[in-house]
Design an enzyme around this catalytic site. Structure first.
Site, PDB file in Angstrom:
ATOM      1  N   SER A  88       1.135  -1.208   0.080  1.00 47.91           N
ATOM      2  CA  SER A  88       0.017  -0.020   0.078  1.00 47.91           C
ATOM      3  C   SER A  88       0.791   1.306   0.116  1.00 47.91           C
ATOM      4  O   SER A  88       1.813   1.187   0.378  1.00 47.91           O
ATOM      5  CB  SER A  88      -0.637   0.133   1.222  1.00 47.91           C
ATOM      6  OG  SER A  88      -1.449   1.403   1.575  1.00 47.91           O
ATOM      7  N   TYR A 102      -1.327  -0.451  10.569  1.00 51.07           N
ATOM      8  CA  TYR A 102      -1.582  -0.476   9.247  1.00 51.07           C
ATOM      9  C   TYR A 102      -0.530  -0.350   8.522  1.00 51.07           C
ATOM     10  O   TYR A 102       0.130  -0.977   7.597  1.00 51.07           O
ATOM     11  CB  TYR A 102      -2.916  -0.062   8.756  1.00 51.07           C
ATOM     12  CG  TYR A 102      -3.207  -0.400   7.306  1.00 51.07           C
ATOM     13  CD1 TYR A 102      -3.961  -1.563   6.849  1.00 51.07           C
ATOM     14  CD2 TYR A 102      -2.774   0.710   6.141  1.00 51.07           C
ATOM     15  CE1 TYR A 102      -3.920  -1.739   5.413  1.00 51.07           C
ATOM     16  CE2 TYR A 102      -3.174   0.214   4.819  1.00 51.07           C
ATOM     17  CZ  TYR A 102      -3.851  -0.866   4.496  1.00 51.07           C
ATOM     18  OH  TYR A 102      -3.989  -1.032   3.187  1.00 51.07           O
TER      19      TYR A 102
HETATM   20  N1  LIG Z   1      -8.591  -0.619  -1.089  1.00 47.95           N
HETATM   21  C1  LIG Z   1      -7.602   0.439  -0.763  1.00 47.95           C
HETATM   22  O1  LIG Z   1      -7.543   1.342  -1.192  1.00 47.95           O
HETATM   23  C2  LIG Z   1      -6.297  -0.499  -0.700  1.00 47.95           C
HETATM   24  C3  LIG Z   1      -5.169   0.461  -0.964  1.00 47.95           C
HETATM   25  C4  LIG Z   1      -3.691  -0.216  -0.697  1.00 47.95           C
HETATM   26  C5  LIG Z   1      -3.622  -1.590  -0.342  1.00 47.95           C
HETATM   27  N2  LIG Z   1      -4.847  -2.400  -0.173  1.00 47.95           N
HETATM   28  C6  LIG Z   1      -4.423  -3.742   0.317  1.00 47.95           C
HETATM   29  O2  LIG Z   1      -5.207  -4.448  -0.738  1.00 47.95           O
HETATM   30  C7  LIG Z   1      -5.580  -5.714  -0.229  1.00 47.95           C
HETATM   31  C8  LIG Z   1      -6.910  -5.989  -0.456  1.00 47.95           C
HETATM   32  O3  LIG Z   1      -7.575  -4.857  -0.255  1.00 47.95           O
HETATM   33  P1  LIG Z   1      -9.140  -4.905  -0.334  1.00 47.95           P
HETATM   34  O4  LIG Z   1      -9.387  -3.224  -0.442  1.00 47.95           O
HETATM   35  O5  LIG Z   1      -9.614  -5.665  -1.452  1.00 47.95           O
HETATM   36  O6  LIG Z   1      -9.896  -5.462   1.077  1.00 47.95           O
HETATM   37  P2  LIG Z   1     -11.330  -6.030   1.223  1.00 47.95           P
HETATM   38  O7  LIG Z   1     -12.430  -5.376   0.200  1.00 47.95           O
HETATM   39  O8  LIG Z   1     -11.639  -5.686   2.501  1.00 47.95           O
HETATM   40  O9  LIG Z   1     -11.188  -7.728   1.047  1.00 47.95           O
HETATM   41  C9  LIG Z   1     -10.227  -8.267   1.906  1.00 47.95           C
HETATM   42  C10 LIG Z   1      -9.926  -9.675   1.573  1.00 47.95           C
HETATM   43  O10 LIG Z   1      -9.220 -10.156   2.519  1.00 47.95           O
HETATM   44  C11 LIG Z   1      -9.694 -11.340   2.988  1.00 47.95           C
HETATM   45  N3  LIG Z   1      -8.985 -11.515   4.428  1.00 47.95           N
HETATM   46  C12 LIG Z   1      -9.135 -10.673   5.316  1.00 47.95           C
HETATM   47  N4  LIG Z   1      -8.401 -11.305   6.568  1.00 47.95           N
HETATM   48  C13 LIG Z   1      -8.018 -12.576   6.015  1.00 47.95           C
HETATM   49  C14 LIG Z   1      -7.370 -13.647   6.640  1.00 47.95           C
HETATM   50  N5  LIG Z   1      -7.169 -13.365   7.888  1.00 47.95           N
HETATM   51  N6  LIG Z   1      -7.408 -14.709   5.996  1.00 47.95           N
HETATM   52  C15 LIG Z   1      -7.729 -14.782   4.590  1.00 47.95           C
HETATM   53  N7  LIG Z   1      -8.216 -13.894   3.965  1.00 47.95           N
HETATM   54  C16 LIG Z   1      -8.451 -12.849   4.393  1.00 47.95           C
HETATM   55  C17 LIG Z   1     -11.016 -11.150   2.848  1.00 47.95           C
HETATM   56  O11 LIG Z   1     -11.809 -12.367   3.111  1.00 47.95           O
HETATM   57  P3  LIG Z   1     -13.347 -12.624   3.148  1.00 47.95           P
HETATM   58  O12 LIG Z   1     -14.175 -12.146   2.146  1.00 47.95           O
HETATM   59  O13 LIG Z   1     -13.516 -14.139   3.521  1.00 47.95           O
HETATM   60  O14 LIG Z   1     -13.594 -11.730   4.754  1.00 47.95           O
HETATM   61  C18 LIG Z   1     -11.320 -10.441   1.350  1.00 47.95           C
HETATM   62  O15 LIG Z   1     -11.184 -11.242   0.471  1.00 47.95           O
HETATM   63  C19 LIG Z   1      -5.152  -5.679   1.193  1.00 47.95           C
HETATM   64  O16 LIG Z   1      -3.883  -6.343   1.616  1.00 47.95           O
HETATM   65  C20 LIG Z   1      -5.308  -4.099   1.620  1.00 47.95           C
HETATM   66  O17 LIG Z   1      -4.371  -3.679   2.414  1.00 47.95           O
HETATM   67  C21 LIG Z   1      -6.111  -1.709  -0.473  1.00 47.95           C
END
Ligand SMILES: NC(=O)c1ccc[n+]([C@@H]2O[C@H](COP(=O)([O-])OP(=O)(O)OC[C@H]3O[C@@H](n4cnc5c(N)ncnc54)[C@H](OP(=O)(O)O)[C@@H]3O)[C@@H](O)[C@H]2O)c1
Length: 257
Positions: free
Chosen positions: A148, A161
């Site tokens: 991130s 985070y």
């Molecule tokens: N959105 C942003 O702006 C952003 C920006 C930079 C980086 N990121 C990074 O990108 C990645 C994905 O983010 P996102 O925004 O797509 O998040 P999200 O929509 O909240 O989805 C999170 C995903 O991670 C899974 N998950 C969470 N805890 C877990 C665990 N302990 N074991 C296995 N799976 C787990 C969830 O599974 P369930 O559906 O089963 O709960 C879901 O599939 C993360 O690492 C986040 O930090 C996001």
């Protein structure tokens, strides 16, 4: 090439789903990992299958050591190989708290999910990849870590985070260094502000920041923006690069005057 296998953690929703669907469309068999949302994981699988691809869902909480081992066993049992691991699963703090107030519970939950889990999963998958390379089963495996902009941008109201993502940057370098001799390239993809469930609680804040010019490219990012970068890495378009950071952030990362 249709037998290549991608293991994508947290692929039930958001960025992980985008990556899984894009890899499926690029002819990769996709192991769709999720923690608790089985219905969403099945939707990811169905989207890949509807496109003519192959995918299965695998429940495992990456913070739990026995779950990590079971995940790898089940993926190996089904496909017999892992060519790329995408460490995407991650959480934001359940409540944003100032660094002067943050609790041990929140710290541990975020660090366990975003850093400790991916670290030990990578360790196990890397050892498996080395065995598969020696056996001639796979050719140029890769590991991609989804970090991130928080790896370097300070947000004191979610410091745990930021620290987890900064740790993931060093984790990328460590594995890139150690695994180069085996021909396993390791990359960090660094998304900016991406429209997913994770950012749905702060939509208005980011709407205004983006409109005011926070990012040179004035729009939200989408899971597919991140997915395209991962597909490029998976397809070996950066063969002489490892430990590399790919910013997918609309230009957020550079200084402006
Ligand atoms: N959105 C942003 O702006 C952003 C920006 C930079 C980086 N990121 C990074 O990108 C990645 C994905 O983010 P996102 O925004 O797509 O998040 P999200 O929509 O909240 O989805 C999170 C995903 O991670 C899974 N998950 C969470 N805890 C877990 C665990 N302990 N074991 C296995 N799976 C787990 C969830 O599974 P369930 O559906 O089963 O709960 C879901 O599939 C993360 O690492 C986040 O930090 C996001």
């Amino acid at each position: 090439m249709a037998d290549r296998v991608a293991l994508v953690t947290g692929a039930s929703r958001g960025i992980g789903r985008g990556i899984a669907v894009a890899l499926g469309a690029a002819d990769w068999q996709v192991a769709v990992n999720y923690r608790g949302n089985e219905m969403a994981a099945n939707q990811t699988v169905a989207a890949i299958q509807a496109d003519g691809g192959t995918a299965h869902s695998f429940q495992a909480d990456i913070t739990i050591s026995t779950d990590r081992a079971r995940l790898i066993d089940q993926v190996m049992e089904r496909y017999g190989r892992i060519d790329i691991l995408v460490n995407n699963a991650g959480v934001a703090p359940s409540q944003r708290m100032d660094v002067l107030e943050v609790t041990v519970e929140s710290y541990e939950q975020v660090m366990d999910t975003n850093l400790k889990g991916p670290f030990f999963l990578t360790q196990q998958v890397a050892n498996m990849m080395i065995d598969l390379l020696r056996a001639g089963t796979i050719e140029s495996p890769k590991i991609v870590n989804i970090s991130s902009i928080s790896a370097y941008a300070s947000s004191p109201n979610r410091g745990e985070y930021c620290m987890s993502k900064a740790g993931m940057s060093m984790m990328t370098l460590l594995f890139a260094d150690r695994l180069a001799e085996y021909g396993i390239n390791v990359y960090e993809v660094r998304p900016g502000i991406i429209a997913t469930d994770m950012t749905s609680t702060v939509t208005e804040k980011y709407d205004s920041l983006i409109a005011e010019g926070l990012t040179p490219i004035r729009r939200w990012g989408h899971p597919d923006d991140v997915a395209k970068a991962v597909v490029a890495l998976a397809e070996n378009y950066l063969p002489f690069s490892t430990g590399e950071v790919i910013n997918v952030d609309g230009g957020f990362h550079f200084r402006r005057l």
